[in-house]
Scaffold this active site. Structure first.
Site, PDB file in Angstrom:
ATOM      1  N   HIS A 156     -13.212 -86.590 -46.850  1.00 13.93           N
ATOM      2  CA  HIS A 156     -13.512 -87.109 -45.529  1.00 13.93           C
ATOM      3  C   HIS A 156     -12.310 -88.138 -45.139  1.00 13.93           C
ATOM      4  CE1 HIS A 156     -17.805 -86.181 -45.861  1.00 13.93           C
ATOM      5  NE2 HIS A 156     -17.579 -86.351 -47.080  1.00 13.93           N
ATOM      6  N   SER A 277      14.987 -90.941 -33.316  1.00  9.33           N
ATOM      7  CA  SER A 277      14.457 -91.173 -31.865  1.00  9.33           C
ATOM      8  C   SER A 277      15.553 -91.685 -31.150  1.00  9.33           C
ATOM      9  CB  SER A 277      13.493 -92.205 -31.988  1.00  9.33           C
ATOM     10  OG  SER A 277      13.235 -92.838 -30.701  1.00  9.33           O
ATOM     11  N   LYS A 283      13.692 -95.157 -36.245  1.00 11.32           N
ATOM     12  CA  LYS A 283      12.888 -94.149 -36.444  1.00 11.32           C
ATOM     13  C   LYS A 283      13.410 -92.775 -37.424  1.00 11.32           C
ATOM     14  CE  LYS A 283       9.391 -93.271 -34.074  1.00 11.32           C
ATOM     15  NZ  LYS A 283       7.893 -93.232 -34.576  1.00 11.32           N
ATOM     16  N   GLU A 290       5.817 -81.666 -38.007  1.00 12.65           N
ATOM     17  CA  GLU A 290       4.818 -81.596 -37.063  1.00 12.65           C
ATOM     18  C   GLU A 290       5.157 -80.258 -36.209  1.00 12.65           C
ATOM     19  OE1 GLU A 290       5.082 -85.652 -34.806  1.00 12.65           O
ATOM     20  OE2 GLU A 290       7.015 -85.173 -35.811  1.00 12.65           O
TER      21      GLU A 290
END
Ligand code: ARG
Length: 457
Positions: A156, A277, A283, A290
Protein backbone atom coordinates in the site's frame (compact mmCIF):
# COMPACT_ATOMS: atom_id res chain seq x y z
CA UNK A 1 2.31 3.42 -63.60
CA UNK A 2 -0.16 0.74 -64.67
CA UNK A 3 -1.44 -1.26 -61.71
CA UNK A 4 -0.78 -5.00 -61.64
CA UNK A 5 -4.56 -5.47 -61.21
CA UNK A 6 -5.65 -2.94 -63.89
CA UNK A 7 -7.21 -5.47 -66.30
CA UNK A 8 -10.90 -5.15 -65.35
CA UNK A 9 -10.77 -1.39 -64.84
CA UNK A 10 -11.73 1.19 -67.43
CA UNK A 11 -10.71 4.26 -65.42
CA UNK A 12 -7.73 5.36 -63.37
CA UNK A 13 -7.80 5.29 -59.55
CA UNK A 14 -8.42 8.67 -57.98
CA UNK A 15 -5.20 10.16 -56.59
CA UNK A 16 -7.05 10.75 -53.35
CA UNK A 17 -8.09 7.09 -53.10
CA UNK A 18 -4.59 6.02 -54.05
CA UNK A 19 -3.07 8.08 -51.28
CA UNK A 20 -5.73 6.86 -48.86
CA UNK A 21 -5.23 3.15 -49.55
CA UNK A 22 -1.46 2.99 -49.90
CA UNK A 23 0.64 1.13 -47.34
CA UNK A 24 4.06 1.49 -48.95
CA UNK A 25 4.87 4.45 -46.69
CA UNK A 26 5.03 2.00 -43.76
CA UNK A 27 5.17 -1.54 -45.12
CA UNK A 28 8.35 -0.78 -47.09
CA UNK A 29 10.17 -1.94 -43.97
CA UNK A 30 9.05 -5.47 -44.87
CA UNK A 31 11.00 -5.48 -48.13
CA UNK A 32 13.69 -7.89 -46.95
CA UNK A 33 11.10 -10.45 -45.89
CA UNK A 34 8.99 -9.94 -48.98
CA UNK A 35 11.98 -10.74 -51.19
CA UNK A 36 13.07 -13.66 -49.03
CA UNK A 37 9.57 -15.14 -49.24
CA UNK A 38 9.36 -14.57 -53.00
CA UNK A 39 12.71 -16.28 -53.58
CA UNK A 40 11.54 -19.36 -51.68
CA UNK A 41 8.25 -19.32 -53.61
CA UNK A 42 10.04 -19.03 -56.97
CA UNK A 43 12.36 -21.91 -56.09
CA UNK A 44 9.37 -24.06 -55.20
CA UNK A 45 7.58 -23.16 -58.44
CA UNK A 46 10.73 -24.26 -60.34
CA UNK A 47 11.19 -27.47 -58.38
CA UNK A 48 7.54 -28.46 -58.95
CA UNK A 49 7.74 -27.72 -62.67
CA UNK A 50 5.02 -25.09 -62.35
CA UNK A 51 7.46 -22.74 -64.06
CA UNK A 52 10.69 -23.79 -65.76
CA UNK A 53 13.99 -24.04 -63.90
CA UNK A 54 15.42 -21.24 -66.07
CA UNK A 55 12.51 -18.92 -65.32
CA UNK A 56 12.81 -19.71 -61.65
CA UNK A 57 16.52 -18.82 -61.72
CA UNK A 58 15.88 -15.60 -63.61
CA UNK A 59 13.30 -14.58 -61.03
CA UNK A 60 15.59 -15.44 -58.10
CA UNK A 61 18.49 -13.48 -59.62
CA UNK A 62 16.24 -10.53 -60.36
CA UNK A 63 14.94 -10.49 -56.80
CA UNK A 64 18.46 -10.68 -55.40
CA UNK A 65 19.45 -7.71 -57.53
CA UNK A 66 16.46 -5.72 -56.31
CA UNK A 67 17.46 -6.53 -52.73
CA UNK A 68 20.92 -5.10 -53.39
CA UNK A 69 19.41 -1.97 -54.91
CA UNK A 70 17.15 -1.39 -51.91
CA UNK A 71 20.06 -2.09 -49.56
CA UNK A 72 22.17 0.54 -51.32
CA UNK A 73 19.40 3.11 -51.36
CA UNK A 74 19.05 2.92 -55.14
CA UNK A 75 15.42 1.87 -55.14
CA UNK A 76 12.44 4.21 -55.20
CA UNK A 77 9.19 2.93 -53.68
CA UNK A 78 6.17 4.34 -55.52
CA UNK A 79 2.89 5.23 -53.91
CA UNK A 80 0.93 4.42 -57.06
CA UNK A 81 2.10 0.82 -56.66
CA UNK A 82 0.29 0.67 -53.34
CA UNK A 83 2.32 -1.67 -51.19
CA UNK A 84 5.67 -3.40 -50.82
CA UNK A 85 4.47 -6.52 -52.62
CA UNK A 86 3.41 -4.75 -55.81
CA UNK A 87 6.41 -2.43 -55.75
CA UNK A 88 8.79 -5.35 -55.76
CA UNK A 89 6.85 -7.40 -58.30
CA UNK A 90 6.65 -4.41 -60.67
CA UNK A 91 10.37 -3.77 -60.26
CA UNK A 92 11.06 -7.42 -61.08
CA UNK A 93 9.04 -7.24 -64.29
CA UNK A 94 10.80 -3.99 -65.25
CA UNK A 95 14.12 -5.69 -64.65
CA UNK A 96 13.75 -9.17 -66.20
CA UNK A 97 10.73 -8.66 -68.44
CA UNK A 98 7.53 -10.68 -68.74
CA UNK A 99 8.95 -13.74 -67.04
CA UNK A 100 8.85 -11.73 -63.79
CA UNK A 101 5.06 -11.90 -64.10
CA UNK A 102 5.27 -15.64 -63.35
CA UNK A 103 6.32 -15.06 -59.74
CA UNK A 104 2.78 -14.44 -58.53
CA UNK A 105 1.62 -17.88 -59.78
CA UNK A 106 -0.14 -19.87 -57.03
CA UNK A 107 -0.10 -17.09 -54.47
CA UNK A 108 -1.89 -13.90 -53.55
CA UNK A 109 -1.00 -10.80 -51.62
CA UNK A 110 -3.24 -12.15 -48.89
CA UNK A 111 -0.98 -15.06 -48.03
CA UNK A 112 2.09 -13.05 -49.04
CA UNK A 113 1.46 -10.27 -46.52
CA UNK A 114 0.81 -12.81 -43.77
CA UNK A 115 4.13 -14.42 -44.65
CA UNK A 116 6.00 -11.11 -44.55
CA UNK A 117 4.61 -10.19 -41.14
CA UNK A 118 5.46 -13.62 -39.74
CA UNK A 119 9.03 -13.46 -41.04
CA UNK A 120 9.41 -9.94 -39.67
CA UNK A 121 7.93 -10.70 -36.27
CA UNK A 122 10.02 -13.84 -35.94
CA UNK A 123 13.20 -11.76 -36.16
CA UNK A 124 11.93 -8.99 -33.92
CA UNK A 125 10.63 -11.37 -31.25
CA UNK A 126 14.05 -13.03 -31.12
CA UNK A 127 15.75 -9.68 -30.82
CA UNK A 128 13.40 -8.52 -28.06
CA UNK A 129 14.07 -11.75 -26.17
CA UNK A 130 17.80 -11.05 -26.36
CA UNK A 131 17.25 -7.47 -25.15
CA UNK A 132 15.24 -8.81 -22.21
CA UNK A 133 18.09 -11.15 -21.33
CA UNK A 134 20.60 -8.31 -21.44
CA UNK A 135 18.47 -6.25 -19.13
CA UNK A 136 18.00 -9.18 -16.76
CA UNK A 137 21.78 -9.53 -16.59
CA UNK A 138 22.13 -5.85 -15.76
CA UNK A 139 19.57 -6.17 -12.96
CA UNK A 140 21.28 -9.30 -11.67
CA UNK A 141 24.63 -7.51 -11.56
CA UNK A 142 23.20 -4.69 -9.51
CA UNK A 143 21.34 -7.14 -7.27
CA UNK A 144 24.57 -9.03 -6.64
CA UNK A 145 26.24 -5.80 -5.50
CA UNK A 146 23.46 -5.11 -3.02
CA UNK A 147 23.24 -8.36 -1.13
CA UNK A 148 23.87 -6.48 2.11
CA UNK A 149 21.74 -3.42 1.43
CA UNK A 150 18.49 -3.13 3.33
CA UNK A 151 15.45 -1.17 2.26
CA UNK A 152 11.91 -0.86 3.48
CA UNK A 153 9.59 -3.19 1.62
CA UNK A 154 6.21 -1.60 0.93
CA UNK A 155 2.61 -2.68 0.75
CA UNK A 156 0.00 0.00 0.00
CA UNK A 157 3.08 2.24 -0.39
CA UNK A 158 3.33 2.13 3.41
CA UNK A 159 6.44 0.74 5.00
CA UNK A 160 5.80 -2.95 5.59
CA UNK A 161 8.87 -5.04 6.39
CA UNK A 162 12.60 -4.66 5.82
CA UNK A 163 13.86 -6.46 2.71
CA UNK A 164 17.10 -6.68 0.78
CA UNK A 165 17.44 -4.21 -2.10
CA UNK A 166 18.76 -7.21 -3.98
CA UNK A 167 15.53 -9.07 -3.39
CA UNK A 168 13.47 -6.14 -4.64
CA UNK A 169 15.49 -5.91 -7.86
CA UNK A 170 15.22 -9.66 -8.42
CA UNK A 171 11.43 -9.28 -8.44
CA UNK A 172 11.86 -7.50 -11.76
CA UNK A 173 14.13 -10.24 -13.07
CA UNK A 174 11.32 -12.72 -12.36
CA UNK A 175 8.75 -10.59 -14.20
CA UNK A 176 11.07 -10.33 -17.17
CA UNK A 177 11.59 -14.08 -17.09
CA UNK A 178 7.85 -14.58 -17.53
CA UNK A 179 7.84 -12.01 -20.34
CA UNK A 180 10.54 -13.95 -22.07
CA UNK A 181 8.70 -17.26 -21.64
CA UNK A 182 5.52 -15.74 -23.03
CA UNK A 183 7.36 -14.47 -26.10
CA UNK A 184 9.04 -17.83 -26.64
CA UNK A 185 5.72 -19.58 -26.34
CA UNK A 186 4.06 -17.19 -28.80
CA UNK A 187 6.94 -17.81 -31.18
CA UNK A 188 5.56 -21.29 -31.83
CA UNK A 189 2.42 -19.74 -33.29
CA UNK A 190 4.31 -17.08 -35.22
CA UNK A 191 6.60 -19.60 -36.85
CA UNK A 192 3.98 -21.22 -39.12
CA UNK A 193 4.02 -20.87 -42.92
CA UNK A 194 0.92 -19.18 -44.36
CA UNK A 195 2.06 -19.17 -47.97
CA UNK A 196 0.04 -21.52 -50.18
CA UNK A 197 -3.34 -20.39 -48.86
CA UNK A 198 -3.39 -18.12 -51.89
CA UNK A 199 -6.25 -15.61 -51.89
CA UNK A 200 -8.55 -17.73 -49.70
CA UNK A 201 -9.24 -21.15 -51.18
CA UNK A 202 -5.84 -22.65 -51.91
CA UNK A 203 -4.65 -23.19 -55.46
CA UNK A 204 -5.02 -25.57 -58.39
CA UNK A 205 -1.24 -25.78 -58.81
CA UNK A 206 0.73 -28.70 -57.34
CA UNK A 207 2.67 -26.55 -54.86
CA UNK A 208 4.91 -27.98 -52.14
CA UNK A 209 4.29 -26.03 -48.97
CA UNK A 210 6.50 -28.23 -46.80
CA UNK A 211 9.44 -27.41 -49.08
CA UNK A 212 8.79 -23.65 -48.77
CA UNK A 213 8.47 -24.03 -44.99
CA UNK A 214 11.86 -25.78 -44.91
CA UNK A 215 13.51 -23.11 -47.07
CA UNK A 216 12.21 -20.37 -44.79
CA UNK A 217 12.80 -22.15 -41.48
CA UNK A 218 9.16 -22.55 -40.45
CA UNK A 219 8.33 -25.34 -38.01
CA UNK A 220 4.89 -26.00 -39.45
CA UNK A 221 2.45 -24.99 -42.19
CA UNK A 222 -0.99 -23.47 -41.59
CA UNK A 223 -3.85 -25.92 -41.91
CA UNK A 224 -6.87 -23.99 -43.20
CA UNK A 225 -6.49 -21.56 -46.10
CA UNK A 226 -9.46 -19.41 -44.99
CA UNK A 227 -8.11 -19.09 -41.45
CA UNK A 228 -4.63 -18.44 -42.81
CA UNK A 229 -5.48 -15.22 -44.63
CA UNK A 230 -7.89 -14.04 -41.92
CA UNK A 231 -5.67 -14.69 -38.93
CA UNK A 232 -3.73 -12.07 -37.01
CA UNK A 233 -3.88 -13.85 -33.65
CA UNK A 234 -0.13 -14.13 -33.63
CA UNK A 235 0.17 -10.34 -33.88
CA UNK A 236 -2.41 -9.80 -31.14
CA UNK A 237 -0.61 -12.30 -28.95
CA UNK A 238 2.64 -10.47 -29.48
CA UNK A 239 0.98 -7.11 -28.73
CA UNK A 240 -0.52 -8.55 -25.51
CA UNK A 241 2.82 -9.93 -24.43
CA UNK A 242 4.40 -6.58 -25.22
CA UNK A 243 1.72 -4.83 -23.15
CA UNK A 244 2.52 -7.00 -20.13
CA UNK A 245 6.24 -6.49 -20.66
CA UNK A 246 5.97 -2.70 -20.81
CA UNK A 247 3.68 -2.74 -17.76
CA UNK A 248 6.64 -4.26 -15.89
CA UNK A 249 9.06 -1.68 -17.28
CA UNK A 250 6.61 1.05 -16.38
CA UNK A 251 6.39 -0.12 -12.76
CA UNK A 252 10.16 -0.07 -12.52
CA UNK A 253 10.20 3.38 -14.13
CA UNK A 254 7.65 4.56 -11.59
CA UNK A 255 9.85 3.37 -8.73
CA UNK A 256 12.81 5.19 -10.23
CA UNK A 257 10.74 8.39 -10.38
CA UNK A 258 9.53 7.92 -6.81
CA UNK A 259 12.86 6.89 -5.33
CA UNK A 260 14.68 9.81 -6.92
CA UNK A 261 12.45 12.39 -5.23
CA UNK A 262 13.80 14.46 -2.36
CA UNK A 263 11.06 12.89 -0.26
CA UNK A 264 12.34 9.34 -0.76
CA UNK A 265 15.98 10.09 -1.49
CA UNK A 266 16.73 6.42 -2.22
CA UNK A 267 18.52 6.91 -5.53
CA UNK A 268 20.26 9.45 -7.67
CA UNK A 269 19.64 9.13 -11.39
CA UNK A 270 22.64 9.53 -13.71
CA UNK A 271 22.81 13.04 -15.17
CA UNK A 272 23.15 11.63 -18.66
CA UNK A 273 19.65 10.19 -18.34
CA UNK A 274 17.86 13.14 -16.78
CA UNK A 275 16.88 16.55 -18.12
CA UNK A 276 16.70 20.08 -16.81
CA UNK A 277 13.86 22.54 -16.74
CA UNK A 278 13.71 25.50 -19.10
CA UNK A 279 12.10 27.54 -16.34
CA UNK A 280 13.37 26.26 -12.99
CA UNK A 281 17.16 26.28 -12.84
CA UNK A 282 17.45 23.86 -9.91
CA UNK A 283 15.57 21.00 -11.54
CA UNK A 284 16.86 17.59 -12.55
CA UNK A 285 13.93 15.67 -13.91
CA UNK A 286 13.50 11.91 -14.42
CA UNK A 287 12.11 12.30 -17.96
CA UNK A 288 13.50 9.05 -19.32
CA UNK A 289 11.75 7.05 -16.61
CA UNK A 290 8.58 9.09 -17.02
CA UNK A 291 8.54 8.46 -20.76
CA UNK A 292 8.85 4.73 -20.26
CA UNK A 293 5.81 4.96 -18.02
CA UNK A 294 4.07 7.05 -20.67
CA UNK A 295 4.91 4.75 -23.52
CA UNK A 296 3.12 1.93 -21.73
CA UNK A 297 -0.10 3.74 -22.61
CA UNK A 298 0.88 3.79 -26.22
CA UNK A 299 1.68 0.08 -26.32
CA UNK A 300 -1.64 -0.78 -24.62
CA UNK A 301 -3.35 1.40 -27.23
CA UNK A 302 -1.72 -0.56 -30.03
CA UNK A 303 -3.09 -3.81 -28.62
CA UNK A 304 -6.53 -2.27 -28.44
CA UNK A 305 -6.29 -0.92 -31.98
CA UNK A 306 -5.81 -4.34 -33.44
CA UNK A 307 -8.37 -6.07 -31.23
CA UNK A 308 -10.89 -3.48 -32.33
CA UNK A 309 -9.90 -3.67 -35.99
CA UNK A 310 -10.48 -7.43 -35.94
CA UNK A 311 -13.60 -7.78 -33.85
CA UNK A 312 -16.19 -7.40 -36.58
CA UNK A 313 -14.35 -8.72 -39.60
CA UNK A 314 -16.12 -11.38 -41.61
CA UNK A 315 -13.85 -14.10 -42.93
CA UNK A 316 -11.49 -14.02 -44.66
CA UNK A 317 -9.08 -11.26 -45.75
CA UNK A 318 -10.37 -7.68 -45.53
CA UNK A 319 -8.40 -4.58 -46.30
CA UNK A 320 -8.92 -3.47 -42.71
CA UNK A 321 -6.10 -5.88 -41.93
CA UNK A 322 -3.63 -3.49 -43.49
CA UNK A 323 -4.11 -1.44 -40.32
CA UNK A 324 -2.32 -4.17 -38.35
CA UNK A 325 1.10 -2.92 -39.33
CA UNK A 326 1.41 0.57 -37.81
CA UNK A 327 0.52 -0.65 -34.28
CA UNK A 328 2.77 -3.67 -34.66
CA UNK A 329 5.76 -1.69 -35.91
CA UNK A 330 5.23 0.97 -33.27
CA UNK A 331 5.10 -1.60 -30.48
CA UNK A 332 8.26 -3.34 -31.67
CA UNK A 333 10.12 -0.02 -31.88
CA UNK A 334 8.81 1.24 -28.54
CA UNK A 335 9.61 -1.94 -26.63
CA UNK A 336 13.11 -2.09 -28.05
CA UNK A 337 13.88 1.54 -27.27
CA UNK A 338 12.57 1.20 -23.70
CA UNK A 339 14.69 -1.89 -23.04
CA UNK A 340 17.77 -0.23 -24.53
CA UNK A 341 17.43 2.99 -22.56
CA UNK A 342 16.69 1.24 -19.25
CA UNK A 343 19.60 -1.10 -19.74
CA UNK A 344 21.91 1.87 -20.28
CA UNK A 345 20.49 3.99 -17.48
CA UNK A 346 20.28 1.49 -14.65
CA UNK A 347 24.01 0.83 -14.11
CA UNK A 348 24.42 4.60 -13.59
CA UNK A 349 21.82 4.78 -10.83
CA UNK A 350 23.41 5.57 -7.44
CA UNK A 351 21.68 3.84 -4.58
CA UNK A 352 21.71 5.82 -1.37
CA UNK A 353 22.02 2.63 0.65
CA UNK A 354 22.55 4.39 3.96
CA UNK A 355 19.31 6.28 3.67
CA UNK A 356 17.51 3.13 2.52
CA UNK A 357 18.88 1.24 5.49
CA UNK A 358 17.87 3.97 7.93
CA UNK A 359 14.37 4.07 6.46
CA UNK A 360 14.11 0.28 6.66
CA UNK A 361 14.46 0.56 10.42
CA UNK A 362 11.66 3.08 10.80
CA UNK A 363 7.90 2.70 10.81
CA UNK A 364 7.77 -0.28 13.20
CA UNK A 365 8.82 -2.42 10.28
CA UNK A 366 9.76 -5.31 12.57
CA UNK A 367 6.35 -5.51 14.24
CA UNK A 368 5.55 -8.72 12.36
CA UNK A 369 8.76 -10.19 13.74
CA UNK A 370 7.59 -9.36 17.28
CA UNK A 371 4.32 -11.17 16.63
CA UNK A 372 6.20 -14.18 15.26
CA UNK A 373 8.48 -14.06 18.32
CA UNK A 374 5.44 -14.35 20.59
CA UNK A 375 4.10 -17.23 18.51
CA UNK A 376 7.38 -19.05 18.99
CA UNK A 377 6.91 -18.50 22.75
CA UNK A 378 3.59 -20.33 22.52
CA UNK A 379 0.86 -17.79 21.67
CA UNK A 380 -1.62 -18.29 18.82
CA UNK A 381 -0.78 -15.89 15.99
CA UNK A 382 -3.98 -13.86 16.26
CA UNK A 383 -3.31 -13.19 19.93
CA UNK A 384 0.33 -12.33 19.27
CA UNK A 385 -0.80 -9.92 16.53
CA UNK A 386 -3.12 -8.16 18.98
CA UNK A 387 -0.46 -7.77 21.66
CA UNK A 388 2.04 -6.44 19.12
CA UNK A 389 -0.52 -3.94 17.90
CA UNK A 390 -0.83 -2.65 21.46
CA UNK A 391 2.97 -2.37 21.73
CA UNK A 392 3.04 -0.31 18.51
CA UNK A 393 0.27 1.93 19.81
CA UNK A 394 2.28 2.47 23.00
CA UNK A 395 5.37 3.34 20.93
CA UNK A 396 3.42 5.89 18.89
CA UNK A 397 2.11 7.49 22.07
CA UNK A 398 5.55 7.54 23.72
CA UNK A 399 7.29 8.56 20.46
CA UNK A 400 9.65 5.61 20.80
CA UNK A 401 11.01 3.07 18.36
CA UNK A 402 10.35 -0.61 19.12
CA UNK A 403 13.99 -1.24 19.98
CA UNK A 404 13.99 1.71 22.37
CA UNK A 405 11.48 0.06 24.71
CA UNK A 406 12.91 -1.30 27.96
CA UNK A 407 12.38 -4.92 28.91
CA UNK A 408 10.24 -3.70 31.79
CA UNK A 409 7.99 -1.82 29.40
CA UNK A 410 7.79 -4.81 27.07
CA UNK A 411 6.93 -7.22 29.85
CA UNK A 412 3.82 -5.22 30.72
CA UNK A 413 2.39 -6.47 27.39
CA UNK A 414 3.32 -10.12 27.85
CA UNK A 415 5.22 -12.08 30.46
CA UNK A 416 6.53 -14.32 27.69
CA UNK A 417 8.85 -11.53 26.50
CA UNK A 418 12.49 -11.91 27.60
CA UNK A 419 15.58 -10.03 26.50
CA UNK A 420 16.11 -12.27 23.47
CA UNK A 421 13.38 -10.16 21.84
CA UNK A 422 15.89 -7.41 21.02
CA UNK A 423 17.58 -9.43 18.30
CA UNK A 424 14.33 -9.64 16.32
CA UNK A 425 13.69 -5.92 16.66
CA UNK A 426 16.70 -5.20 14.47
CA UNK A 427 16.01 -4.82 10.76
CA UNK A 428 19.15 -6.77 9.81
CA UNK A 429 18.06 -9.66 11.99
CA UNK A 430 14.52 -9.49 10.68
CA UNK A 431 15.86 -9.91 7.15
CA UNK A 432 18.32 -12.65 8.12
CA UNK A 433 15.52 -14.73 9.59
CA UNK A 434 13.30 -14.72 6.47
CA UNK A 435 14.59 -18.13 5.50
CA UNK A 436 11.50 -19.46 3.72
CA UNK A 437 11.85 -20.30 0.01
CA UNK A 438 11.60 -17.09 -1.98
CA UNK A 439 12.08 -15.02 1.18
CA UNK A 440 14.41 -12.09 1.68
CA UNK A 441 17.18 -13.70 3.77
CA UNK A 442 20.64 -13.17 2.25
CA UNK A 443 21.15 -16.94 1.91
CA UNK A 444 17.91 -17.37 0.04
CA UNK A 445 18.51 -14.32 -2.17
CA UNK A 446 21.99 -15.61 -2.97
CA UNK A 447 20.43 -18.93 -3.99
CA UNK A 448 17.97 -17.12 -6.27
CA UNK A 449 20.77 -15.10 -7.87
CA UNK A 450 22.59 -18.32 -8.63
CA UNK A 451 19.47 -19.90 -10.10
CA UNK A 452 18.71 -16.87 -12.26
CA UNK A 453 22.30 -16.59 -13.45
CA UNK A 454 22.08 -20.15 -14.74
CA UNK A 455 18.68 -19.60 -16.26
CA UNK A 456 19.49 -16.41 -18.12
CA UNK A 457 22.94 -16.94 -19.63
N1 ARG B 1 -1.20 -4.00 -48.26
C1 ARG B 1 -2.06 -5.10 -47.97
C2 ARG B 1 -2.07 -5.37 -46.47
O1 ARG B 1 -1.24 -4.82 -45.80
C3 ARG B 1 -1.56 -6.31 -48.67
C4 ARG B 1 -2.63 -7.29 -49.03
C5 ARG B 1 -3.58 -6.68 -49.96
N2 ARG B 1 -4.48 -7.63 -50.50
C6 ARG B 1 -5.56 -7.24 -51.19
N3 ARG B 1 -6.30 -8.17 -51.66
N4 ARG B 1 -5.85 -5.98 -51.39
O2 ARG B 1 -2.88 -6.08 -45.95
Amino acid sequence: MKKPWAGRFKRETSKIAEHFTESISFDNRLWRYDIKGSIAHAKMLGKQGIITKEDSEKIVNGLEEIAREIENGKFRFREDLEDVHMNIEAALIRKIGEVGGKLHTARSRNDQVALDIRLYLREEAKEIISFIKEFQKTLLNIATKHLNSLMPGYTHLQRAQPVLLSHHLLAYVEMLQRDEERLKNAFERINVLPLGASAIAGTTFPIDRIYVAKLLGFDDISKNSIDTVSDRDFVIEFLSNAAILIMHLSRLAEELVLWSTEEFGFIELPEAFTTGSSAMPQKKNPDVAELIRGKAGRVYGNLFSLLTIMKGLPLSYNRDLQEDKPPLFDTVDTIKSCLIVLNEMLPGVKFNTERMHETAKEGYSTATDVAEYLVKKGLPFRKAHGITGKIVLYCIRKKKKLEELTLKELKTFSKLITDDIYSCLKAEESVRLKISQGGTSPDEVRRQIKRLNQLIR
